[in-house]
Design a protein around this motif. Structure first.
Motif, PDB file in Angstrom:
ATOM      1  N   PHE A 194      40.316  55.466  26.354  1.00  0.00           N
ATOM      2  CA  PHE A 194      40.133  54.431  25.331  1.00  0.00           C
ATOM      3  C   PHE A 194      38.747  53.828  25.496  1.00  0.00           C
ATOM      4  CE2 PHE A 194      44.500  54.893  26.604  1.00  0.00           C
ATOM      5  CZ  PHE A 194      45.215  54.896  25.410  1.00  0.00           C
ATOM      6  N   GLU A 195      37.996  53.760  24.401  1.00  0.00           N
ATOM      7  CA  GLU A 195      36.635  53.235  24.486  1.00  0.00           C
ATOM      8  C   GLU A 195      36.590  51.802  23.968  1.00  0.00           C
ATOM      9  OE1 GLU A 195      32.262  54.327  22.802  1.00  0.00           O
ATOM     10  OE2 GLU A 195      33.443  55.966  23.644  1.00  0.00           O
ATOM     11  N   ILE A 196      36.271  50.882  24.857  1.00  0.00           N
ATOM     12  CA  ILE A 196      36.161  49.468  24.509  1.00  0.00           C
ATOM     13  C   ILE A 196      34.768  48.984  24.918  1.00  0.00           C
ATOM     14  CG2 ILE A 196      37.166  47.161  24.783  1.00  0.00           C
ATOM     15  CD1 ILE A 196      39.319  48.894  23.759  1.00  0.00           C
ATOM     16  N   GLU A 197      34.001  48.547  23.936  1.00  0.00           N
ATOM     17  CA  GLU A 197      32.651  48.025  24.186  1.00  0.00           C
ATOM     18  C   GLU A 197      31.820  48.965  25.060  1.00  0.00           C
ATOM     19  OE1 GLU A 197      33.243  44.140  25.844  1.00  0.00           O
ATOM     20  OE2 GLU A 197      33.883  43.265  23.925  1.00  0.00           O
ATOM     21  N   THR A 206      43.522  49.308  29.418  1.00  0.00           N
ATOM     22  CA  THR A 206      43.453  48.937  27.999  1.00  0.00           C
ATOM     23  C   THR A 206      44.614  48.009  27.633  1.00  0.00           C
ATOM     24  OG1 THR A 206      42.492  51.123  27.598  1.00  0.00           O
ATOM     25  CG2 THR A 206      43.161  49.856  25.665  1.00  0.00           C
ATOM     26  N   ALA A 220      40.502  44.394  19.640  1.00  0.00           N
ATOM     27  CA  ALA A 220      39.807  45.666  19.875  1.00  0.00           C
ATOM     28  C   ALA A 220      40.695  46.626  20.664  1.00  0.00           C
ATOM     29  CB  ALA A 220      38.499  45.417  20.615  1.00  0.00           C
ATOM     30  N   ALA A 221      41.380  46.095  21.700  1.00  0.00           N
ATOM     31  CA  ALA A 221      42.264  46.940  22.522  1.00  0.00           C
ATOM     32  C   ALA A 221      43.427  47.467  21.689  1.00  0.00           C
ATOM     33  CB  ALA A 221      42.773  46.147  23.719  1.00  0.00           C
ATOM     34  N   ARG A 223      43.617  47.933  18.432  1.00  0.00           N
ATOM     35  CA  ARG A 223      43.167  48.927  17.442  1.00  0.00           C
ATOM     36  C   ARG A 223      42.783  50.245  18.120  1.00  0.00           C
ATOM     37  NH1 ARG A 223      43.422  46.777  12.627  1.00  0.00           N
ATOM     38  NH2 ARG A 223      43.045  44.552  12.290  1.00  0.00           N
ATOM     39  N   GLU A 224      42.225  50.149  19.321  1.00  0.00           N
ATOM     40  CA  GLU A 224      41.860  51.375  20.044  1.00  0.00           C
ATOM     41  C   GLU A 224      43.118  52.096  20.541  1.00  0.00           C
ATOM     42  OE1 GLU A 224      39.195  54.218  21.943  1.00  0.00           O
ATOM     43  OE2 GLU A 224      39.353  53.070  20.095  1.00  0.00           O
ATOM     44  N   ARG A 227      44.455  53.851  17.562  1.00  0.00           N
ATOM     45  CA  ARG A 227      43.638  55.032  17.210  1.00  0.00           C
ATOM     46  C   ARG A 227      43.973  56.217  18.110  1.00  0.00           C
ATOM     47  NH1 ARG A 227      39.400  57.850  18.859  1.00  0.00           N
ATOM     48  NH2 ARG A 227      38.988  56.546  20.690  1.00  0.00           N
ATOM     49  N   VAL A 228      44.016  55.978  19.420  1.00  0.00           N
ATOM     50  CA  VAL A 228      44.250  57.080  20.367  1.00  0.00           C
ATOM     51  C   VAL A 228      45.694  57.589  20.261  1.00  0.00           C
ATOM     52  CG1 VAL A 228      44.255  57.720  22.805  1.00  0.00           C
ATOM     53  CG2 VAL A 228      42.406  56.293  21.897  1.00  0.00           C
TER      54      VAL A 228
END
Length: 604
Positions: A194-197, A206, A220-221, A223-224, A227-228
């Motif tokens: 998971f990509e955060i910032e 996450t 953000a977490a 939504r990520e 997405r994943v």
């Protein structure tokens, strides 16, 4: 997908803030994967299983009481050796699920243990063909044998659902295939990125962001995660479809009336007791989760709650990191305050490498306490990030560990506690820790933060888990009519989420996939109601403790020492409690209501 290093969450939070996090020392099981003792035990296991079958197959009905006891003790020793081997392989694997060598070691060992133990399948089948009167006579003749009656009762509860000897052996051998789907799930979850910032995080790190004070980080977490999960949803749907179909086939062949029947039997709990629990919790949704989240919505100053606000800290709550030493001292002081013996039992977990606490790339997410075998000791796994809730997780898993140590005196076959009772000591450990922290609160604001945190934990343990249980019931029922698409499963998930959380929530696009990461759905179907059972049970127990503390500790330790040797009715009788009484569950739920009442009063 490009493979990049998954950062340890401590690398960004600063592991120095947490102190020296312990790691497992597995040498009490085996010194290394190539240790000669592993080959020695595997060779012994192969020979012991073969000779057991040669000595007893087709002969159980001819054994006298002493002969039957010898048979049981030999079977118990086989269980212990197999359990030791699988515990070592499993714990090594969970430390680093992405390591191919560890995965292969576990898989190879599992296949050998299954192959060696196939000749033992006859034991339960033959046992279930014996006449009740014959067994009662043997028990009456030998007290040492009679001690194992609860084990026989549990085995014989499966008697109506037993298949032919040949089919049972076939299904035993086929078990490794179902296990492979579980490992696919574990490895997929552990490898998700998971990509955060700009940082690449694993799932544990996450999910941890969902409790951040900064709302934008929580969003953000969320939504990520969505997405994943959406990108991998076909794998998760395939795993759930396959597992549910396998279960449906087994249940159909066995003549199980419902998908939940097998779990109720293994939990040694009556379906009507679980139904009473489920109905009591669902009826209480408006008085518990709906009411609490309406309070929280006001505290957060929101018109409507989003899913990323569910576990948000309160606005007045300081973001603080609890170092490992402080977490240990908090829990140990709470345990010692209840009874010094409880702290003495817990101490070696910290001193002897029985806890693995750090968050590391490839490590399995979540937390557990694994009893291993009764002649070794339990091991506790955490993913400790220094949140106040992580202190409660430590209290919870250490409670399991204490329970497992105390129950070990029953021996391998009698120590194992049904899931419904297995959560008793863990939730009680949490309650002791919470009450100590509440008593030490210096201001009304500190008390409010603690109460709100406890209510949220209880809602997550009771309301959320019963919603999970309803989701599983719907999933397994729907799968009987055919393959489920990811959208089908998503819809089932949302149907229980809206009901349990209430009208105060809006659900972002993508939240419908959040069923995908819950491991219990894959590893232990219908496990989840055990959490609600345990919480309700502990709330009722704690009320008894507050009303009449004299002699409570002795009765409590006796209950834990009993392991799986007694039914829940027998265990609760000394406390004047009965889980089959529908009012019992209301007693437990009223404690949560009382906390919410206090929080509402603080607003006035």
């Amino acid at each position: 997908m490009t493979v990049r290093p998954v950062f340890d969450a401590n690398a960004t939070n600063g592991s120095k803030d947490l102190g020296n996090l312990p790691e497992w020392d597995l040498t009490d099981l085996y010194s290394a994967p190539d240790a000669p003792e592993i080959k020695r035990d595997l060779d012994w296991l192969e020979q012991a299983c073969a000779s057991f079958a040669a000595d007893y197959e087709g002969k159980l009905a001819t054994l006298d009481a002493a002969g039957f006891l010898d048979c049981v003790l030999r079977n118990e020793k086989i269980d212990t050796t197999a359990g030791r081997l699988m515990s070592y392989a499993g714990l090594r694997y969970y430390q680093l699920t992405t390591d191919a060598e560890r995965a292969k070691f576990l898989s190879d060992l599992q296949e050998k243990v299954v192959n060696y133990s196939t000749p033992l399948v006859f034991f339960t089948l033959e046992l279930n063909r014996l006449d009740d009167g014959h067994l009662d006579t043997l028990f009456a003749e030998n007290d040492d044998l009679a001690r194992y009656k609860p084990v026989f009762d549990r085995i014989r509860s499966m008697k109506p659902f037993q298949l032919s000897d040949e089919l049972e052996k076939f299904l035993h051998d086929l078990g490794v295939v179902g296990d492979a789907w579980e490992r696919l799930f574990d490895e997929t979850i552990a490898s998700l990125e998971f990509e955060i910032e700009g940082d690449a995080l694993n799932i544990e790190s996450t999910l941890n962001l969902l409790t951040e004070q900064d709302r934008s980080k929580r969003e953000a977490a969320s939504r990520e995660l969505a997405r994943v999960f959406s990108e991998n949803i076909k794998i998760f749907a395939r795993v759930h479809n396959t597992q549910a179909k396998e279960k449906e086939i087994l249940d159909r062949w066995r003549g199980m009336p419902t998908p939940q029947t097998g779990r109720h039997l293994s939990n040694h709990v009556e379906p009507e007791v679980v139904e009473a629990l489920r109905n009591a919790v669902v009826a209480a949704y408006p008085r518990l989760s709906h009411r609490y989240y309406e309070l929280k919505r006001k505290w957060l100053g929101l018109d409507v709650m989003q899913v990323w606000d569910r576990n948000a800290p309160l606005p007045m709550e300081e973001t603080r990191t609890v170092g490992w030493d402080d977490a240990r001292d908090t829990v140990m002081n709470a345990y010692a305050g209840f009874d010094p013996r409880m702290a003495e039992i817990a101490q070696p977990f910290f001193d002897k490498g029985w806890i693995d606490a750090g968050v590391n790339p490839g490590k399995a997410p979540g937390a557990f306490a694994h009893p291993t075998v009764t002649d070794v000791h339990p091991y506790v796994m955490l993913n400790y990030l220094g949140k106040p809730r992580d202190v409660m997780t430590l209290a919870h898993e250490l409670g399991h560990g204490v329970h497992q140590v105390l129950a070990a005196g029953q021996g391998e076959m009698l120590s194992s506690t049904p899931l419904t009772l297995a959560e008793t000591a863990s939730v009680f450990g949490e309650m002791l820790t919470f009450r100590r922290m509440l008593d030490n609160a210096k201001t009304d604001q500190e008390r409010k933060i603690l109460l709100a945190g406890k209510v949220e934990d209880m809602i997550n343990t009771v309301v959320r888990q019963i919603a999970f249980y309803d989701f599983e019931c719907k999933l397994h029922e729907a799968r009987r009519s055919g393959e489920l698409t990811p959208d089908d499963i998503n819809a089932l998930w949302m149907s229980v989420q809206a009901e349990s959380l209430g009208e105060g929530f809006e659900f972002m696009e993508g939240y419908e996939t959040f069923w995908a990461y819950i491991p219990h759905f894959v590893h232990s179907p219908f496990y989840v109601y055990a959490y609600a059972f345990g919480d309700g049970l502990v709330n009722a127990l704690y009320a008894v403790y507050e009303e009449n503390p004299d002699g409570f500790q002795e009765k409590y330790f006796d209950m834990l020492k009993a392991g799986g040797s007694k039914h829940h009715k027998e265990l609760l009788e000394p406390f004047g409690l009965d889980a089959s009484d529908p009012a019992f569950w209301d007693k437990g739920l009223s404690m949560i209501e009382g906390f919410i009442d206090e929080l509402e009063a603080m607003e006035g």
